[in-house]
Design an enzyme around this catalytic site. Sequence first.
Site, PDB file in Angstrom:
ATOM      1  N   GLU A  44     -20.335 -30.473  -6.186  1.00 39.85           N
ATOM      2  CA  GLU A  44     -21.252 -29.600  -6.342  1.00 39.85           C
ATOM      3  C   GLU A  44     -20.728 -28.508  -6.898  1.00 39.85           C
ATOM      4  O   GLU A  44     -20.272 -27.378  -6.357  1.00 39.85           O
ATOM      5  CB  GLU A  44     -22.694 -29.268  -5.730  1.00 39.85           C
ATOM      6  CG  GLU A  44     -23.523 -28.418  -5.989  1.00 39.85           C
ATOM      7  CD  GLU A  44     -24.090 -27.498  -3.968  1.00 39.85           C
ATOM      8  OE1 GLU A  44     -24.514 -26.766  -4.150  1.00 39.85           O
ATOM      9  OE2 GLU A  44     -23.665 -28.326  -3.027  1.00 39.85           O
ATOM     10  N   LYS A 132     -30.989 -31.537   2.407  1.00 36.61           N
ATOM     11  CA  LYS A 132     -29.927 -30.291   2.171  1.00 36.61           C
ATOM     12  C   LYS A 132     -30.892 -29.718   3.337  1.00 36.61           C
ATOM     13  O   LYS A 132     -31.280 -29.209   3.502  1.00 36.61           O
ATOM     14  CB  LYS A 132     -29.572 -29.502   1.274  1.00 36.61           C
ATOM     15  CG  LYS A 132     -29.286 -28.561   1.398  1.00 36.61           C
ATOM     16  CD  LYS A 132     -28.837 -27.519  -0.184  1.00 36.61           C
ATOM     17  CE  LYS A 132     -28.178 -26.479   0.212  1.00 36.61           C
ATOM     18  NZ  LYS A 132     -28.263 -25.368  -0.644  1.00 36.61           N
TER      19      LYS A 132
END
Length: 214
Positions: A44, A132
């Site tokens: 990411e 998340k």
Amino acid sequence: MLNHTDFTHELHSSRLVAIVRGTDPKAALASVLALAQEGVRLIEISLTTPDAETVITQAVKEAGTDAVIGAGTVVTRQDALRARDAGARWMVTPALDQGFERAVALGVPVLAGALTPTEAVTAMRSGASAVKLFPASLGGPGYLRSLRDPLPDVPFVPVGGVDAEAARAYFAAGAVAVGVGSPLLGDAPRGGDLTRLRARAREFLTVCTAGAAA
């Protein structure tokens, strides 16, 4: 574009999301490529990194099939469009905000930020691929275990303060994967030591492999 099924498979097989948040675009790209060379698949790149779109585009091009590059800190609708146009194949949001809504509408797999049971359920019902759990450090592995009792089918990815020891505990508590920033990247995205980054990557991959086998 990566589809939901492929992204979910990557999470379950890789079990590690590396979070690159830098101050130097060249160093951030070098960090991404070093991670990919060590075998880290899901990487990411935070949009807070200067010239993040260029870093994402170059990372996709240079890492090739060795890594699956995503964009993080997707907060606004424009963030989602910027990330898509740069070539990000999946996105990470800190909350269930406009960036999350636009990413889902674009058909991009989303790792959606949530903390409470209500937020986690809302994320999954609204099109998230996984949750998340952020900031995971507030409750630790015990909190994740408590969440999984009523929500066993939600794929949780703890993020925030996850070092190698904590990763082991989160896997034992039922995490599908862990998201790791500074405990893995260190100062590399700011122009620091790539050799140490590579060593930490190997350590985390060993932990994640053991977690998958448990």
